[in-house]
Each structure stands twice: as C-alpha cells, then as structure tokens.
Scaffold this active site. Structure first.
Site, PDB file in Angstrom:
ATOM      1  N   HIS A 190       0.787  -1.097   0.141  1.00  0.00           N
ATOM      2  CA  HIS A 190       0.057  -0.160  -0.028  1.00  0.00           C
ATOM      3  C   HIS A 190       0.925   1.327   0.019  1.00  0.00           C
ATOM      4  O   HIS A 190       0.597   2.224  -0.732  1.00  0.00           O
ATOM      5  CB  HIS A 190      -0.843   0.117   1.136  1.00  0.00           C
ATOM      6  CG  HIS A 190      -2.179  -0.938   1.163  1.00  0.00           C
ATOM      7  ND1 HIS A 190      -2.736  -1.392   2.085  1.00  0.00           N
ATOM      8  CD2 HIS A 190      -2.725  -1.563   0.121  1.00  0.00           C
ATOM      9  CE1 HIS A 190      -3.405  -2.385   1.848  1.00  0.00           C
ATOM     10  NE2 HIS A 190      -3.469  -2.391   0.495  1.00  0.00           N
ATOM     11  N   ARG A 247      -9.970   0.799 -15.504  1.00  0.00           N
ATOM     12  CA  ARG A 247     -10.052  -0.624 -14.864  1.00  0.00           C
ATOM     13  C   ARG A 247     -11.163  -0.846 -14.071  1.00  0.00           C
ATOM     14  O   ARG A 247     -11.227  -0.464 -12.804  1.00  0.00           O
ATOM     15  CB  ARG A 247      -8.943  -0.953 -14.081  1.00  0.00           C
ATOM     16  CG  ARG A 247      -7.458  -1.132 -15.055  1.00  0.00           C
ATOM     17  CD  ARG A 247      -6.409  -1.362 -14.048  1.00  0.00           C
ATOM     18  NE  ARG A 247      -5.301  -2.134 -14.593  1.00  0.00           N
ATOM     19  CZ  ARG A 247      -4.066  -1.420 -15.033  1.00  0.00           C
ATOM     20  NH1 ARG A 247      -3.846  -0.186 -14.945  1.00  0.00           N
ATOM     21  NH2 ARG A 247      -3.311  -2.263 -15.625  1.00  0.00           N
ATOM     22  N   ARG A 302     -12.873  -0.645 -19.680  1.00  0.00           N
ATOM     23  CA  ARG A 302     -12.637  -2.012 -19.940  1.00  0.00           C
ATOM     24  C   ARG A 302     -13.797  -2.641 -18.964  1.00  0.00           C
ATOM     25  O   ARG A 302     -13.850  -2.346 -17.842  1.00  0.00           O
ATOM     26  CB  ARG A 302     -11.271  -2.420 -19.452  1.00  0.00           C
ATOM     27  CG  ARG A 302     -11.110  -3.935 -19.383  1.00  0.00           C
ATOM     28  CD  ARG A 302      -9.874  -4.418 -19.073  1.00  0.00           C
ATOM     29  NE  ARG A 302      -9.285  -4.026 -17.667  1.00  0.00           N
ATOM     30  CZ  ARG A 302      -8.145  -4.337 -17.245  1.00  0.00           C
ATOM     31  NH1 ARG A 302      -7.280  -4.974 -18.166  1.00  0.00           N
ATOM     32  NH2 ARG A 302      -7.830  -4.246 -15.956  1.00  0.00           N
ATOM     33  N   GLU A 337      -4.664 -10.008 -24.737  1.00  0.00           N
ATOM     34  CA  GLU A 337      -3.721 -10.469 -23.437  1.00  0.00           C
ATOM     35  C   GLU A 337      -3.085 -11.873 -23.638  1.00  0.00           C
ATOM     36  O   GLU A 337      -2.641 -12.247 -22.780  1.00  0.00           O
ATOM     37  CB  GLU A 337      -4.327  -9.978 -22.348  1.00  0.00           C
ATOM     38  CG  GLU A 337      -4.900  -8.544 -22.024  1.00  0.00           C
ATOM     39  CD  GLU A 337      -5.836  -8.389 -21.011  1.00  0.00           C
ATOM     40  OE1 GLU A 337      -5.356  -8.006 -19.844  1.00  0.00           O
ATOM     41  OE2 GLU A 337      -7.099  -8.667 -21.043  1.00  0.00           O
ATOM     42  N   ASN A 339       1.087  -6.743 -19.927  1.00  0.00           N
ATOM     43  CA  ASN A 339       1.298  -7.733 -18.574  1.00  0.00           C
ATOM     44  C   ASN A 339       1.008  -9.136 -18.611  1.00  0.00           C
ATOM     45  O   ASN A 339       1.718  -9.998 -18.269  1.00  0.00           O
ATOM     46  CB  ASN A 339       0.626  -6.870 -17.477  1.00  0.00           C
ATOM     47  CG  ASN A 339       0.745  -5.357 -17.475  1.00  0.00           C
ATOM     48  OD1 ASN A 339       1.777  -4.912 -17.725  1.00  0.00           O
ATOM     49  ND2 ASN A 339      -0.224  -4.606 -16.772  1.00  0.00           N
ATOM     50  N   ASP A 340      -0.385  -9.135 -19.086  1.00  0.00           N
ATOM     51  CA  ASP A 340      -0.833 -10.494 -19.065  1.00  0.00           C
ATOM     52  C   ASP A 340      -0.425 -11.105 -20.648  1.00  0.00           C
ATOM     53  O   ASP A 340       0.097 -12.420 -20.413  1.00  0.00           O
ATOM     54  CB  ASP A 340      -2.316 -10.519 -19.413  1.00  0.00           C
ATOM     55  CG  ASP A 340      -2.950 -10.580 -17.778  1.00  0.00           C
ATOM     56  OD1 ASP A 340      -2.610 -11.311 -17.101  1.00  0.00           O
ATOM     57  OD2 ASP A 340      -4.096  -9.681 -17.656  1.00  0.00           O
ATOM     58  N   ARG A 363       3.090 -13.140 -13.244  1.00  0.00           N
ATOM     59  CA  ARG A 363       3.745 -12.036 -12.804  1.00  0.00           C
ATOM     60  C   ARG A 363       3.909 -11.413 -11.483  1.00  0.00           C
ATOM     61  O   ARG A 363       4.631 -10.396 -11.367  1.00  0.00           O
ATOM     62  CB  ARG A 363       3.002 -10.891 -13.795  1.00  0.00           C
ATOM     63  CG  ARG A 363       1.662 -10.751 -13.241  1.00  0.00           C
ATOM     64  CD  ARG A 363       0.773  -9.947 -14.445  1.00  0.00           C
ATOM     65  NE  ARG A 363       0.042  -8.817 -13.903  1.00  0.00           N
ATOM     66  CZ  ARG A 363      -0.835  -8.240 -14.518  1.00  0.00           C
ATOM     67  NH1 ARG A 363      -1.355  -8.574 -15.489  1.00  0.00           N
ATOM     68  NH2 ARG A 363      -1.449  -7.221 -14.090  1.00  0.00           N
ATOM     69  N   CYS A 420      -1.536  -0.792 -23.573  1.00  0.00           N
ATOM     70  CA  CYS A 420      -1.728  -0.142 -22.384  1.00  0.00           C
ATOM     71  C   CYS A 420      -1.164  -1.275 -21.086  1.00  0.00           C
ATOM     72  O   CYS A 420      -1.415  -0.907 -19.913  1.00  0.00           O
ATOM     73  CB  CYS A 420      -3.209  -0.218 -22.139  1.00  0.00           C
ATOM     74  SG  CYS A 420      -4.017  -1.879 -22.081  1.00  0.00           S
TER      75      CYS A 420
HETATM   76  C1  PEP Z   1      -2.438  -6.039 -19.053  1.00  0.00           C
HETATM   77  O1  PEP Z   1      -2.548  -7.169 -18.738  1.00  0.00           O
HETATM   78  O2  PEP Z   1      -1.319  -5.539 -19.512  1.00  0.00           O
HETATM   79  C2  PEP Z   1      -3.627  -5.189 -18.540  1.00  0.00           C
HETATM   80  C3  PEP Z   1      -3.265  -3.678 -18.672  1.00  0.00           C
HETATM   81  O3  PEP Z   1      -4.333  -5.783 -17.585  1.00  0.00           O
HETATM   82  P1  PEP Z   1      -3.980  -5.703 -16.300  1.00  0.00           P
HETATM   83  O4  PEP Z   1      -2.699  -5.480 -15.757  1.00  0.00           O
HETATM   84  O5  PEP Z   1      -5.187  -5.032 -15.260  1.00  0.00           O
HETATM   85  O6  PEP Z   1      -4.402  -7.266 -16.073  1.00  0.00           O
HETATM   86 MG    MG Z   2      -4.390  -7.900 -18.089  1.00  0.00          MG
END
Ligand code: PEP
Ligand code: MG
Length: 605
Positions: A204, A311, A347, A447, A470-471, A481, A518
């Site tokens: 946090h 988000r 989203r 993703e 990220n995914d 991750r 993103c």
């Molecule tokens: C991603 O997966 O890159 C993404 C932007 O979604 P989140 O990080 O919310 O899973």
């Molecule tokens: Mg994601």
C-alpha cells in the site's frame, strides 16, 4: 496484539556510522533530507480476565471504540486527494465492520471473559495468522491492514490519539510500515520522501506513494534501528538505495542528482499540454490508465488525451453488493464529462485471478486462477452483472466519447459472445425505452497469445484493439507476473513477444483498425522506440508517465524508431535485444530512463 513483527536479525552498526542498504524502488525520485523516525510497531495490550458483571461493559467499550475508529477513518478519507487511497481506507472500514470479526471479539469477551483489548488483539492476530499463510501475495499483504485496524482500535480503547504522525515538512519519514491513514498525514505535512522496512512494489505504501508522487524505497531490512530522528539520509528511489549519515561528498552528489531529477520533471510537466508529435510529423496519442474517477484529476493534470484503460473492476472491490446499472452510469458519465473532449475507454470488469472478488464466490478455490474463471470468462458466467454494467455504459455514452473494451478475449467465439451481450444490453434499454447512445466503439484487449495469433480474424469484428502486455508476457513466457522467483524471465523484448506485437499491429494496419498498448511496458521510456517502430501510435500509461513519454517522442523521428526495430530484429535473444535498446536509449535519453519502471536496469553498469 503481538504487534507487528520486529525488524528481524541484522548486523547492528554503531549509530554514528554511515549505513547503506538496498530495498525496492517503490516510487521514483531522489531526495536528501533529515530523518523523522516513526516507530509504531508496538502497542501495549493490557490483558485481564473480567468478571460476569463487567462483560456487557467491555462489549460496549469495544462497540464504542469501533464506532470511533470508523469515524476517524471517515475523517481521514475525506482529506485524501486521490482515488486508490480512499479505496484502501474503505477496505479498512469494511474490515472494522466485518460481522465475523465483530462476533469473534465479542465471543472472546463473553465466553472467555477477556477484556476488550485482549479480545481484539487475539481476534486480529488470528486473522493475520490466516492471511500470512495465503498463497496469493495480495491476500498476504492484507494482514497489514488488519494490523493497522487492530492498532487503531487498541489505541482508541486506551483513549490514546490513534497514531497521529506529525512529521515536519520536507523531512524523510522512516518507518517500519505506514498505514493509509499515516499516508494521508504524509501528504498533509509535505513529506519529501519515505522509507519503510517492509513492503514492496505492490504494498500500500508503494501504491500510495506513487499516486502522491513522493519518492519512496520499501523493503529496507533492519533500517529502523540504524537511524534516529535528525540524521541526514539519502533516498535514491531510482535505484532503491538508502544511505544513512552519508559522507559530505555523497550528500553533495545526491543533492545534485535530486536537483537534476526535479528540474527534468518540472521541465517536461511544463509541456504537458503539447501533443506527442515526432520530429517527422507522426502523432502518438498518450492516454491514461485509471482505476477510479479520482485518478482522472491526475490524468488531466499530466496532459493525457483521455483514458485508454479504465479498470472498472475496482468498482466491484471492497463492497458487499455488486454495483447497480445506475452506479455504473453515474461513474461513467462523470468520467466522460471530466475528460471531454477526449475519449474514455471502459474495460468491462476484469475480476478473478490476481483481482479476486468476494461477490463472485464460485471463482474461488481454483488450482490455477490465472488460467481460470477470470475476466471476460467470469463476466459471461455472471450474465446479469455484466448486462447491468453494459447498460450503464451504453447510457453514459450519451455524455461523451465512450468506448467499451472486452478483456482477455481468447477466441472468435468468445468475442462474438461478448459482442452479443452488448447487443442484448442495448435491446434491453430499447425495450425499456431508456435513453442510450446506440452504437459505441467496441474493442478488445489482446492479452492472450491465442488472440495475438488470430488478431487478423478478431480485428474484423471490432473498432479498436489494445495490447495488455502484462498478461500477454505472463501467458506467452509462462511466468507468473506476481512471482519474484521467476521475475528475471519477465522480458518484454523477448523475440516471441515482439513477434506477437508485430502481428497485432499488422492486423490493425491491414484492416485500418487502431491498435494501442496499455500494459506497463508502454510506460517505460526504454521501450518507447521499439513500440513506435513496431507501429504503435497510441499508448495508455499511468498518468505521471505521460509528460516524460511525450517529451521523449517529440525528440524522436519515426525513422529512428523503425531503424531500432530493424536492429533488434537481427538478434534472436531477449538479452541481445535489450543490449541494443539499452545502449541507444541510454545514450539518447539518460534522464527519461530514470523515470521508467526499468530505471535500475537502464542505468546500471
Ligand atoms: C495487461 O494485462 O497488460 C493489462 C493492462 O491488464 P491488467 O494489468 O489490469 O491485468
Ligand atoms: Mg490484463
């Protein structure tokens, strides 16, 4: 309460010596200043057995303390400027109201004859114990919230002012850990930097420090016993290093670093309103990633051209009832009004896996939640909640350029089912004669590797695509991750990732559908040229990253970016690609690189 754990075994250096230790760079920046130590690890817990006629009195004391603690948190919440902090305080309020916790404390008073303080300490210790064993890091971190509410309750029961921290302006706060309530005071008091013994990137303190833009280093073991209030301290939150009692020479060097860092930030922020147009005339749109409407202030302040990733799942967290259509409508409407004339990309809720949600209980207890009932899969299962969200968004789209984005699409079937749900929501509104926007641009997140591989198919059914690296990286390279042990394999420049990115960009060009990015990769200046060279013309990033990226892009030609990609293409390894990219970007953009997530690797060596 046993109080939060001590700082653990470490070598104790005499307090006048120089002391240097590495932690996690939690919120970037460099600062040299005087320490203000906040050691709030221990709260005294009086323990006594109470007689039968005292029992109701103790229960009442507990209830009054809970009410006062809730009111205090409400007051603090009202003073906070940004969204995510309020969510955290709200979560703590929910914990204070949690019927299981309340009942457990009262049972300990009534049946075991404990005084209120003792019962609170026992109950909250038990919750912490359970949380500490959770396999999910985010659940484990919740134990700090429980510790904070326990401390607050205990101090309230003892009629002590619960932990007001009043650091002098411009000081560096050094603490074992800081609660969100403490953080509110950091903001109020103009604290210049933070160092905590515990926590990491997702703690946090880190989340809030980034939102408040206070440089912070977390996870600096053994620090608190090495520093006293008034000591000179260097916080290098670019490299994650803390130096207590630096030499005069070191202090001078880091003061220079701090000045340069701030001057650069001020310089790029001054130009936040300019567009990111390359020297050879290509415009790259810089949009913001946000979680709540409060984050929109920061997006606008930093010059984002609207929101590329809202988000919306955060609306579902820390509450006992799912949000209604009306709530979705109101939230989306005010987001669109705040960002006008720019678009807001909502989203649809991406819950499950690392964002577990109590409202959808059947998603729990999965052996492999990242591969399980999450995201769009969960939304399609929770049809009514999904339709409520979609109706709210379609109605809100009357008030500005809204876009709807479906997460974690893996196949054409899944995409068509998602699109059918949007049509269904539209028909329901028509049937009920409720005003709505009719057609709303609809897109998908890329993703999952399967989606990238068939991007040329999916693209024919959507208005835009946005790559969630990220995914995408997690699923392509098979690395969790959240797992520190395999972090070293998280390689955005892996040739497999670059191939997938290219496939998606090419599909977009072929069908004239815009493609954006993103994931966190987009926010790191190290990767900007590679992404532009691959064909990306729209980035969505945390708001504070917008001015730095805009400035970098304005000093770039598209030809430079494309040349870099041609060089990178010649190497078959992630390490080779990184070496090429690092060498050139470090040479051209040394200051920009200090502001990215990859700052440490970018500047090391
Ligand atoms: C991603 O997966 O890159 C993404 C932007 O979604 P989140 O990080 O919310 O899973
Ligand atoms: Mg994601």
């Amino acid at each position: 309460m046993s109080a939060a754990a001590g700082s653990g075994p470490h070598t104790v250096a005499p307090l006048q010596d120089r002391f240097e230790r590495r932690g996690v760079a939690a919120s970037p920046g460099v600062v040299v200043g005087l320490a203000h130590v906040v050691d709030r690890r221990r709260v005294h817990v009086p323990r006594r057995h109470v007689s039968k006629h005292e029992i109701e009195g103790e229960v009442k004391r507990f209830r009054v303390a809970t009410r006062r603690a809730l009111e205090d948190l409400e007051g603090i919440k009202g003073r906070l400027p940004h969204g995510e902090h309020r969510q955290i305080l709200k979560a703590q309020q929910l914990m204070l109201r949690d019927p299981d916790l309340v009942q457990d404390v009262e049972t300990r008073i009534r049946e075991d004859g404990r005084n209120a303080e003792w019962a609170v300490a026992q109950s909250t210790d038990a919750v912490c114990e359970t949380l500490s064993k959770a396999s999910d890091a985010r659940f484990r971190e919740r134990q700090f919230d429980v510790t904070f509410i326990a401390e607050r309750l205990l101090r309230t029961l003892r009629d002590e002012h619960p932990g007001e921290v009043a650091p002098p302006a411009g000081c560096l706060v050094i603490a074992y850990d800081l609660s969100p309530a403490d953080m509110a005071q950091m903001h109020d008091h103009g604290v210049a930097g933070l160092v905590t013994e515990i926590g990491g990137q997702t703690s946090h303190t880190a989340i809030m420090a980034r939102a408040l833009e206070i440089p912070a280093v977390a996870g600096v073991e053994g620090l608190i016993d090495q520093v006293k209030t008034g000591d000179l301290v260097v916080v290098d939150a670019v490299h994650g290093v803390v130096i207590v009692r630096p030499t005069e020479h070191e202090a001078g060097v880091f003061r220079g670093e701090a000045r340069r860092y701030r001057a650069f930030e001020d310089r790029v922020q001054k130009e936040h309103g300019l567009l990111a147009t390359t020297e050879d005339g290509f415009h790259v749109a810089l949009r913001a990633n946000v979680a709540l409407n409060e984050d929109l202030e920061s997006a606008v302040f930093h010059g984002a051209e609207g929101v590329g990733l809202y988000r919306t799942e955060y609306i579902y967290l820390n509450r006992s009832d799912p949000p209604s259509e009306e709530e979705h409508y109101q939230i989306a409407k005010s987001a669109l009004q705040r960002c006008a004339p720019y678009p807001v990309t909502f989203r649809t809720f991406d819950l499950g896996s690392d964002k577990p949600c109590e409202l959808f209980a059947h998603a729990h207890d999965e052996a492999n939640p990242a591969m399980g009932l999450r995201s769009l899969r969960l939304a399609l299962r929770e049809e009514n909640h999904f339709l409520a969200q979609l109706r709210g968004l379609l109605r809100a789209a009357l008030h500005g350029p809204a876009r709807i984005m479906l997460p974690l699409v893996g196949s054409l079937d899944e995409l068509q089912t998602g699109l059918a749900m949007i049509n269904e929501a539209r028909s329901q509104l028509e049937h009920a004669r409720v005003a709505h926007a009719g057609e709303v641009p609809t897109g998908i997140m890329i993703e999952v590797p399967s989606a990238a591989l068939i991007a040329d198919v999916l693209v024919q059914h959507v208005d835009f695509m946005s790559i969630g690296t990220n995914d995408l990286i997690q699923y392509t390279l098979a690395i969790d991750r959240e797992n520190d042990e395999v972090n070293y394999l998280y390689q955005p420049l892996h040739p497999a990732i670059l191939r997938l990115l290219r496939m998606v960009c090419e599909a977009g060009v072929r069908y004239d559908v815009p493609v954006s990015i993103c994931g966190e990769m987009a926010a790191d200046p190290l990767f900007t040229w590679v992404l532009m060279g691959l064909g990306l013309r729209e980035f969505s990033v945390n708001p504070a990253a917008v001015p730095v990226l805009k400035n970098l892009i304005r000093a770039t030609t598209m030809a430079d970016a494309e040349r870099m990609v041609r060089e990178v293409d010649k190497t078959p390894t992630a390490q080779g690609a990184e070496a090429i990219v690092l060498a050139e970007m470090r040479e051209r953009f040394p200051e920009h690189l200090l502001h990215g997530a990859g700052a440490s690797s970018a500047t090391a060596g």
